[in-house]
Scaffold this active site. Structure first.
Site, PDB file in Angstrom:
ATOM      1  N   HIS A   1      41.192  44.817  39.787  1.00  0.00           N
ATOM      2  CA  HIS A   1      40.558  43.683  40.462  1.00  0.00           C
ATOM      3  C   HIS A   1      41.436  42.441  40.444  1.00  0.00           C
ATOM      4  O   HIS A   1      40.958  41.328  40.633  1.00  0.00           O
ATOM      5  CB  HIS A   1      39.189  43.388  39.829  1.00  0.00           C
ATOM      6  CG  HIS A   1      38.232  44.543  39.944  1.00  0.00           C
ATOM      7  ND1 HIS A   1      37.096  44.674  39.183  1.00  0.00           N
ATOM      8  CD2 HIS A   1      38.244  45.646  40.753  1.00  0.00           C
ATOM      9  CE1 HIS A   1      36.449  45.797  39.504  1.00  0.00           C
ATOM     10  NE2 HIS A   1      37.142  46.406  40.443  1.00  0.00           N
TER      11      HIS A   1
ATOM     12  N   CYS B   1      50.259  34.142  47.368  1.00  0.00           N
ATOM     13  CA  CYS B   1      50.221  33.828  48.793  1.00  0.00           C
ATOM     14  C   CYS B   1      49.653  35.021  49.552  1.00  0.00           C
ATOM     15  O   CYS B   1      50.071  36.156  49.349  1.00  0.00           O
ATOM     16  CB  CYS B   1      51.631  33.511  49.285  1.00  0.00           C
ATOM     17  SG  CYS B   1      51.700  33.270  51.079  1.00  0.00           S
TER      18      CYS B   1
END
Ligand code: ZN
Length: 248
Positions: free
Chosen positions: A120, A128
């Site tokens: 996760h 980015c």
């Protein structure tokens, strides 16, 4: 036989173990379980990935949650459980740590970064969305305080914490590695996961199907207890600390 003796017997017989961790190991560091009553998601709505990308106001809200530390994990330290797992990796017992947690506590406990597979993502830094470049949160505090859009220094793409948000697909490379490790291990040790979130919860089954022993350590019963060779409803830190002393 004590819980630690039972677990040590399996670990002593194992040549290649995999550890799978969920929120239950981090609650022992004082981090609230996101999904539990009183956890973060009972207090505020998760931000969907599509909304983050589409709306400057939603992005602002997301960054406010980061910088006012409302997720509750900031500043937490690894506990005895994290340190015991790092020791098992160091001893060559554990080939990989697969984790559902985003708190960086395995790395903070000294486990080598390349051994930690984060399903996760990681909330301790930003990435980015266009070029993937990593940015440290400390470097983003100033543009946040100025009320500016938080963008990549290299390509001006949108930045987001490196977690996998709701509505975002699972990270392919990590899922592939996690599946490979699950198939290759002879012992799959679940620590502090209720095993309800798929596809992650499919990994213990994958391991079992490929001949591994399955051990589940969790405070409450899990969906997969019926498939486990050993189920221990115990605190992770004390259990692993005692188990380490019994390893040969
Ligand atoms: Zn970029």
């Amino acid at each position: 036989m004590s819980d630690a003796e039972a677990l040590a017997r399996y670990l002593n017989a194992s040549k290649r173990a995999v550890v799978f961790t969920g929120a239950g190991i981090s609650t022992e560091s004082g981090i609230p379980d996101f999904r539990s009553p009183g956890g973060v998601w009972s207090k505020m709505k998760p931000i969907m990935f599509q909304d983050f990308v589409a709306s400057p106001a939603v992005r602002r809200e997301a960054w406010t949650r980061v910088f006012n530390k409302s997720a509750g994990w900031t500043g937490a330290s690894p506990n005895a459980g994290h340190r015991a797992i790092a020791a098992l990796v160091e001893q060559g017992k554990v080939s990989a740590i697969i984790t559902q947690n985003v708190d960086n506590l395995h790395q903070d406990s000294g486990a080598p970064v390349e051994r930690v597979i984060e399903l996760h993502g990681n909330a301790s830094y930003a990435k980015c969305l266009d070029c993937g470049q990593r940015h440290e949160l400390d470097d983003l505090a100033l543009p946040y305080e100025r009320g500016e859009e938080i963008v990549c220094l290299h390509c001006a793409g949108l930045l987001k914490t490196a977690t996998i948000s709701f509505g975002q697909s699972m990270p392919e490379a990590e899922m592939t590695r996690a599946t490979q490790e699950s198939r290759a291990c002879d012992l799959f040790l679940v620590l502090g996961s209720s095993l309800v979130v798929y596809p992650a919860a499919g990994l213990p089954i994958e391991a079992k199907r490929h001949g591994a022993t399955l051990i589940i350590v969790n405070r409450e019963p899990t969906e997969l207890d019926q498939y486990a060779d050993l189920v221990l409803n115990a605190e992770i830190g004390p259990l692993l600390t005692d188990t380490l002393k019994l390893l040969t």
